[in-house]
Design a protein around this motif. Structure first.
Motif, PDB file in Angstrom:
ATOM      1  N   ALA A  75      -4.612   3.550  -5.129  1.00 38.32           N
ATOM      2  CA  ALA A  75      -4.086   3.794  -3.778  1.00 38.32           C
ATOM      3  C   ALA A  75      -2.807   2.997  -3.540  1.00 38.32           C
ATOM      4  CB  ALA A  75      -5.147   3.421  -2.740  1.00 38.32           C
ATOM      5  N   ASP A  76      -1.730   3.671  -3.101  1.00 41.52           N
ATOM      6  CA  ASP A  76      -0.454   2.956  -2.939  1.00 41.52           C
ATOM      7  C   ASP A  76      -0.380   2.246  -1.590  1.00 41.52           C
ATOM      8  OD1 ASP A  76       0.260   4.787  -0.993  1.00 41.52           O
ATOM      9  OD2 ASP A  76       1.457   6.021  -2.368  1.00 41.52           O
ATOM     10  N   SER A  77       0.709   1.513  -1.383  1.00 39.39           N
ATOM     11  CA  SER A  77       0.802   0.668  -0.198  1.00 39.39           C
ATOM     12  C   SER A  77       0.792   1.491   1.100  1.00 39.39           C
ATOM     13  CB  SER A  77       2.040  -0.224  -0.270  1.00 39.39           C
ATOM     14  OG  SER A  77       3.196   0.561  -0.437  1.00 39.39           O
ATOM     15  N   HIS A  78       1.324   2.738   1.053  1.00 40.35           N
ATOM     16  CA  HIS A  78       1.330   3.584   2.255  1.00 40.35           C
ATOM     17  C   HIS A  78      -0.097   3.951   2.667  1.00 40.35           C
ATOM     18  CE1 HIS A  78       5.737   4.669   2.476  1.00 40.35           C
ATOM     19  NE2 HIS A  78       5.641   3.934   1.375  1.00 40.35           N
ATOM     20  N   MET A  79      -0.883   4.363   1.670  1.00 38.11           N
ATOM     21  CA  MET A  79      -2.262   4.734   1.972  1.00 38.11           C
ATOM     22  C   MET A  79      -3.044   3.532   2.471  1.00 38.11           C
ATOM     23  SD  MET A  79      -2.720   7.089  -1.245  1.00 38.11           S
ATOM     24  CE  MET A  79      -4.352   7.707  -1.455  1.00 38.11           C
ATOM     25  N   GLN A  80      -2.874   2.418   1.771  1.00 39.27           N
ATOM     26  CA  GLN A  80      -3.633   1.229   2.148  1.00 39.27           C
ATOM     27  C   GLN A  80      -3.248   0.753   3.549  1.00 39.27           C
ATOM     28  OE1 GLN A  80      -4.676  -1.860  -0.558  1.00 39.27           O
ATOM     29  NE2 GLN A  80      -3.988  -0.739  -2.346  1.00 39.27           N
ATOM     30  N   ALA A  81      -1.952   0.837   3.877  1.00 40.16           N
ATOM     31  CA  ALA A  81      -1.502   0.393   5.197  1.00 40.16           C
ATOM     32  C   ALA A  81      -2.145   1.252   6.282  1.00 40.16           C
ATOM     33  CB  ALA A  81       0.017   0.473   5.287  1.00 40.16           C
ATOM     34  N   THR A  86     -25.198 -15.559   2.248  1.00 43.75           N
ATOM     35  CA  THR A  86     -25.481 -15.472   3.679  1.00 43.75           C
ATOM     36  C   THR A  86     -24.566 -14.527   4.450  1.00 43.75           C
ATOM     37  OG1 THR A  86     -24.119 -17.442   3.983  1.00 43.75           O
ATOM     38  CG2 THR A  86     -26.483 -17.788   3.815  1.00 43.75           C
ATOM     39  N   ALA A  87     -23.324 -14.380   4.009  1.00 43.75           N
ATOM     40  CA  ALA A  87     -22.362 -13.631   4.824  1.00 43.75           C
ATOM     41  C   ALA A  87     -22.617 -12.126   4.779  1.00 43.75           C
ATOM     42  CB  ALA A  87     -20.946 -13.919   4.342  1.00 43.75           C
ATOM     43  N   THR A  88     -22.302 -11.453   5.872  1.00 41.73           N
ATOM     44  CA  THR A  88     -22.361  -9.996   5.838  1.00 41.73           C
ATOM     45  C   THR A  88     -20.933  -9.460   5.900  1.00 41.73           C
ATOM     46  OG1 THR A  88     -22.620 -10.047   8.222  1.00 41.73           O
ATOM     47  CG2 THR A  88     -24.620  -9.682   6.929  1.00 41.73           C
ATOM     48  N   ILE A  89     -20.713  -8.406   5.162  1.00 38.31           N
ATOM     49  CA  ILE A  89     -19.386  -7.794   5.144  1.00 38.31           C
ATOM     50  C   ILE A  89     -19.503  -6.439   5.821  1.00 38.31           C
ATOM     51  CG2 ILE A  89     -17.614  -6.825   3.629  1.00 38.31           C
ATOM     52  CD1 ILE A  89     -18.391  -9.048   1.609  1.00 38.31           C
ATOM     53  N   ASP A  90     -18.690  -6.230   6.850  1.00 40.05           N
ATOM     54  CA  ASP A  90     -18.713  -4.931   7.529  1.00 40.05           C
ATOM     55  C   ASP A  90     -18.003  -3.900   6.658  1.00 40.05           C
ATOM     56  OD1 ASP A  90     -20.055  -5.977   9.656  1.00 40.05           O
ATOM     57  OD2 ASP A  90     -18.232  -6.444  10.785  1.00 40.05           O
ATOM     58  N   THR A  91     -18.508  -2.703   6.706  1.00 37.59           N
ATOM     59  CA  THR A  91     -17.944  -1.652   5.875  1.00 37.59           C
ATOM     60  C   THR A  91     -17.418  -0.520   6.745  1.00 37.59           C
ATOM     61  OG1 THR A  91     -19.725  -2.175   4.366  1.00 37.59           O
ATOM     62  CG2 THR A  91     -18.495  -0.196   3.892  1.00 37.59           C
ATOM     63  N   VAL A  92     -16.216  -0.056   6.453  1.00 38.25           N
ATOM     64  CA  VAL A  92     -15.718   1.133   7.151  1.00 38.25           C
ATOM     65  C   VAL A  92     -15.194   2.141   6.130  1.00 38.25           C
ATOM     66  CG1 VAL A  92     -15.120  -0.068   9.302  1.00 38.25           C
ATOM     67  CG2 VAL A  92     -13.404   0.166   7.504  1.00 38.25           C
ATOM     68  N   GLU A  93     -15.293   3.417   6.506  1.00 41.28           N
ATOM     69  CA  GLU A  93     -14.786   4.479   5.638  1.00 41.28           C
ATOM     70  C   GLU A  93     -13.276   4.557   5.793  1.00 41.28           C
ATOM     71  OE1 GLU A  93     -16.591   6.996   3.800  1.00 41.28           O
ATOM     72  OE2 GLU A  93     -18.162   5.460   3.988  1.00 41.28           O
ATOM     73  N   PRO A  94     -12.560   4.919   4.744  1.00 43.34           N
ATOM     74  CA  PRO A  94     -11.118   5.093   4.908  1.00 43.34           C
ATOM     75  C   PRO A  94     -10.840   6.277   5.827  1.00 43.34           C
ATOM     76  CG  PRO A  94     -11.814   5.773   2.716  1.00 43.34           C
ATOM     77  CD  PRO A  94     -13.011   5.193   3.383  1.00 43.34           C
ATOM     78  N   SER A  95      -9.928   6.096   6.752  1.00 38.46           N
ATOM     79  CA  SER A  95      -9.597   7.252   7.587  1.00 38.46           C
ATOM     80  C   SER A  95      -8.092   7.334   7.751  1.00 38.46           C
ATOM     81  CB  SER A  95     -10.305   7.162   8.947  1.00 38.46           C
ATOM     82  OG  SER A  95      -9.624   6.283   9.795  1.00 38.46           O
ATOM     83  N   GLY A  96      -7.600   8.554   7.846  1.00 39.55           N
ATOM     84  CA  GLY A  96      -6.164   8.792   7.943  1.00 39.55           C
ATOM     85  C   GLY A  96      -5.571   9.021   6.570  1.00 39.55           C
ATOM     86  N   ASP A  97      -4.457   9.713   6.513  1.00 46.42           N
ATOM     87  CA  ASP A  97      -3.817  10.002   5.244  1.00 46.42           C
ATOM     88  C   ASP A  97      -2.340   9.717   5.389  1.00 46.42           C
ATOM     89  OD1 ASP A  97      -3.344  10.790   2.718  1.00 46.42           O
ATOM     90  OD2 ASP A  97      -3.290  12.940   3.190  1.00 46.42           O
ATOM     91  N   ALA A  98      -1.804   8.942   4.494  1.00 49.03           N
ATOM     92  CA  ALA A  98      -0.387   8.620   4.592  1.00 49.03           C
ATOM     93  C   ALA A  98       0.146   8.261   3.230  1.00 49.03           C
ATOM     94  CB  ALA A  98      -0.189   7.458   5.560  1.00 49.03           C
ATOM     95  N   SER A  99       0.179   9.213   2.358  1.00 53.76           N
ATOM     96  CA  SER A  99       0.679   8.921   1.022  1.00 53.76           C
ATOM     97  C   SER A  99       2.184   8.701   1.072  1.00 53.76           C
ATOM     98  CB  SER A  99       0.344  10.079   0.084  1.00 53.76           C
ATOM     99  OG  SER A  99       1.149   9.965  -1.064  1.00 53.76           O
ATOM    100  N   SER A 100       2.660   7.926   0.115  1.00 54.09           N
ATOM    101  CA  SER A 100       4.104   7.689   0.045  1.00 54.09           C
ATOM    102  C   SER A 100       4.829   8.943  -0.423  1.00 54.09           C
ATOM    103  CB  SER A 100       4.384   6.554  -0.935  1.00 54.09           C
ATOM    104  OG  SER A 100       3.950   6.943  -2.224  1.00 54.09           O
ATOM    105  N   GLY A 101       4.065   9.901  -0.942  1.00 51.26           N
ATOM    106  CA  GLY A 101       4.691  11.119  -1.438  1.00 51.26           C
ATOM    107  C   GLY A 101       5.248  10.964  -2.841  1.00 51.26           C
ATOM    108  N   LEU A 102       5.083   9.786  -3.397  1.00 53.92           N
ATOM    109  CA  LEU A 102       5.592   9.572  -4.754  1.00 53.92           C
ATOM    110  C   LEU A 102       4.539   9.987  -5.766  1.00 53.92           C
ATOM    111  CD1 LEU A 102       7.065   5.972  -4.332  1.00 53.92           C
ATOM    112  CD2 LEU A 102       8.354   8.102  -4.441  1.00 53.92           C
ATOM    113  N   THR A 103       4.970  10.588  -6.861  1.00 53.51           N
ATOM    114  CA  THR A 103       4.019  10.828  -7.951  1.00 53.51           C
ATOM    115  C   THR A 103       4.552  10.150  -9.202  1.00 53.51           C
ATOM    116  OG1 THR A 103       5.136  12.926  -8.330  1.00 53.51           O
ATOM    117  CG2 THR A 103       3.036  13.022  -7.153  1.00 53.51           C
TER     118      THR A 103
END
Ligand code: SF4
Ligand code: SF4
Lengths: 251, 426
Positions: free
Chosen positions: A91-97, A197-214
């Motif tokens: 996943a590129d920086s655009h998607m991750q952002a 002891t710690a709990t980590i909250d989980t969320v699904e990825p939402s939104g699409d924003a690819s950099s368009g680069l291949t």
């Protein structure tokens, strides 16, 4: 105060990067925390220690190994951890952002920290894009942050040793170059305790924003020329350099 | 019946006047009450309250330990002194003194009260680390490197077996071999990455091969033992590495684990049993001494050197092996073995144990000379031209120390390198 740190898990470049097909061979590379994110976690914890609040660390889980990093962040002083379960190592920086912004929105942050850049995409875009998605101001290249009365005072570094001080009304996004202090060490005993002891909250990825680069092709750089060492006394070396410059038509 | 002996009477004059001043007194009269309340035991209790550090409070100040403490030779140290400092206001968890002990165990050897620094120090250091107290930077770096890269040098895991291609012999790796071996050789971090360590590892590989030993290494699957990190206070890191190592060791079939380093020996033999790993582990000196009958005829080329041997704390005092290294050296034709004043049970420490390996600059600030330098001078004073070692920490430490003390004429060599030279004639 709600302090959020957006982090990035990236392929380690401690060793030669394995390449397979037109991308990094994600199966045979170790993933590490982006080193600028180590700085930004430290800076976030420093702000919390100064003015109070909670630090939430958010990252995209690319290879199902982000928990270790989140535990480490908690051991260093973060209070909560959230992971976006993407399972997409490339996943590129655009998607991750985009994914990070969606996850951060619900946290109603007063200030968001991100490492100023990372060694994989090297585009320094995560911070600015999160700021754009969240409609907040952004300042990058920051080397210290102080918060008081809804305002952040940040030091930004420019080239040539020039620095500038900005006052920004919160909320804002900060791209951290270096924390005001070197990142603290988290003893593994503590990290292991956190892991139990710690709990980590989980969320699904939402939104699409690819950099368009291949990617068309990825290959390790081929060494072409190499440096020529000139031996001799300073005088001889100087003479040879002059000769060399002349022969190349540069002098 | 009359008593055999009469109770002794103090010989005492009723009245003594000197120069007109009456100084009469009783033989046991105190002119002033002795002040015993001006020190509080709080800071001693603070340490003794930490689990495993209880024996700190046992000290009755006899000072036997100070005479043998290697750090005291180059500074002001020893359990007695630490106890006294604590009594007079030093909080050990915050003092530089916390980081100077090398856990060499020489004080424990002589202490009548079993004050055990080998347990006290790791416990007090762990407390300091968990409480976020001062930890020397260099040490933190070694911890981070071990946690991130699997070795304190911070070298990539994938390059861990890069050295084997230049060893001159085939070195089988467990993963590729796919069968049981007699000997699993745990190479260790310094022999895998440090140039001088690689020299010793390559020598070991050639010796094992010449002896026809059925051995293999773990290659890229091998990670640091982290015993010194444990002694420096990072127990969590040690446990993390231990879980990994035990799992890796148990993945393969082998009869005996041979280690290059005494610290690894200590970890695998003395500490791992607590974590459920109880299998035969030997140091290479013990292992090779066992094969001496076969090895000796191979040592064809004389090594005409005067050699003095430094007992590593974790091979000698901690694990009782003093003879095997000397037997190996004496088996080399041409070798004249001389002893330093402090040897065997009273051997001096190189300063590398207990995390000292990674605190050289810090320690240098709090002592007047490095322990390795002191030892290098002792070695040189025997007239030896080789200082033989059997611990991978020592080659680099002593190589630096002979240079910085002007004793370059003393070569620092691992026993493995000396055996290899005699075998190959270099
Ligand atoms: S030898 Fe033991 S009892 Fe004696 S001073 Fe040292 S630590 Fe205390
Ligand atoms: S273990 Fe060694 S260095 Fe530590 S106090 Fe005892 S004698 Fe000194």
């Amino acid at each position: 105060m709600n302090i959020v740190v957006a982090i990035k898990h990236i392929p380690s470049i401690a060793d030669d990067l394995p390449v397979s097909g037109n991308n990094v061979d994600f199966d045979s590379v170790d993933f590490v925390l982006n080193e600028f994110d180590e700085q930004s976690i430290e800076q976030a914890v420093l702000v919390k220690e100064a003015v109070g609040g909670t630090v939430t660390v958010v990252g995209v889980d690319l290879i199902e190994e982000l928990d270790n990093i989140l535990h480490l962040a908690i051991a260093k002083g973060a209070d909560k951890a959230v992971k976006v379960t993407a399972d997409e190592p490339g996943a590129d920086s655009h998607m991750q952002a985009k994914w990070l912004s969606e996850a951060i929105k619900g946290l109603s942050p007063d200030i968001v920290f991100a490492g100023v850049q990372a060694s994989n995409d090297l585009d320094g875009q995560i911070g600015p894009m999160i700021a754009a998605h969240l409609d907040m101001p952004y300042i990058g290249g920051v080397s210290s942050v102080e918060v008081a009365d809804g305002t952040a005072t940040v030091n930004k570094e420019f080239a040539g040793g020039v620095g500038a001080k900005y006052s920004v009304s919160l909320p804002m996004v900060v791209g951290v170059q270096a924390a005001a202090k070197p990142p603290r060490y988290a003893p593994i005993s503590k990290v292991r305790q956190v892991a139990q002891t710690a709990t980590i909250d989980t969320v699904e990825p939402s939104g699409d924003a690819s950099s368009g680069l291949t990617f068309k092709k990825m290959a390790p750089p081929v060494a072409t020329g190499h440096a020529e060492m000139i031996d001799g006394s300073p005088k001889e070396v100087a003479a040879k350099i002059v000769e060399l410059l002349k022969s190349k038509g540069l002098a | 019946m009359a008593p055999k002996f009469e109770k002794a009477k103090a010989i005492e004059k009723e009245n003594i006047v000197v120069d007109g001043v009456d100084i009469s007194g009783h033989w046991n009269r105190m002119f002033e009450q002795r002040v015993i309340t001006e020190y509080t035991p709080e800071l001693i209790e603070k340490i003794a309250d930490i689990p495993n550090a209880e024996s700190f409070a046992n000290c009755y100040q006899c000072a036997k330990c100070v005479a043998v403490c290697p750090v005291d030779v180059v500074g002001n140290y020893g359990p007695r002194k630490l106890y006294r400092y604590a009594q007079t206001g030093m909080d050990l968890t915050e003092a530089p003194e916390l980081w100077l002990c090398t856990t060499c165990a020489n004080c424990l050897r002589v202490c009548p009260k079993e004050v055990n620094m080998v347990k006290i120090m790791p416990a007090a250091r762990e407390q300091a680390i968990l409480d976020g107290k001062f930890v020397p930077n260099e040490l933190q770096q070694a911890f981070e490197n071990t946690a991130k890269s699997g070795n304190p040098l911070g070298q990539p895991q994938r390059k861990r077996d890069a050295w084997i291609k230049d060893a001159g012999v085939e070195i089988p790796v467990m993963k590729d071999l796919g069968r049981k071996v007699d000997v699993l050789w745990y190479v260790g971090s310094y022999p895998s990455y440090h140039p001088r360590g690689i020299d010793a590892a390559s020598a070991a590989a050639r010796i094992f091969t010449a002896l026809g030993i059925d051995f293999a290494i773990l290659g890229k699957e091998e990670k640091d033992d982290a015993d010194s990190q444990r002694l420096a206070g990072e127990k969590g890191l040690f446990e993390m590495m231990t879980e990994y190592n035990i799992e890796t060791f148990n993945k393969y079939e082998w009869d005996e684990l041979v280690v290059t380093g005494p610290h690894e020996l200590n970890a695998f033999k003395n500490v791992y049993p607590k974590y459920g790993f109880e299998r035969p582990v030997v140091h290479y000196t013990t292992f090779l001494a066992r094969h001496l009958d076969k090895l000796k005829p191979m040592l064809k080329h004389p090594v005409n050197k005067k050699i003095t041997y430094h007992d590593p704390c974790y091979l000698g005092r901690h694990n009782g092996e003093y003879d095997a290294p000397r037997q190996l050296l004496e088996a080399i034709p041409g070798v004249e073995l001389v002893e330093m004043g402090r040897n065997r049970e009273n051997g001096y420490c190189c300063g590398g144990g207990g995390g000292g390996m990674w605190m050289d600059s810090f320690t240098a600030k709090h002592t007047n000379m490095r322990l390795s330098e002191k030892r290098a001078m002792e070695a040189a004073s025997t007239g030896a031209n080789v200082l033989a070692v059997a611990c991978p920490f020592e080659v680099s430490r002593f190589s630096d120390a002979v240079k910085s003390t002007g004793n370059e004429h003393v070569d620092v060599l691992d026993i493995l390198e000396l055996l290899d030279r005699s075998m190959r004639g270099e």
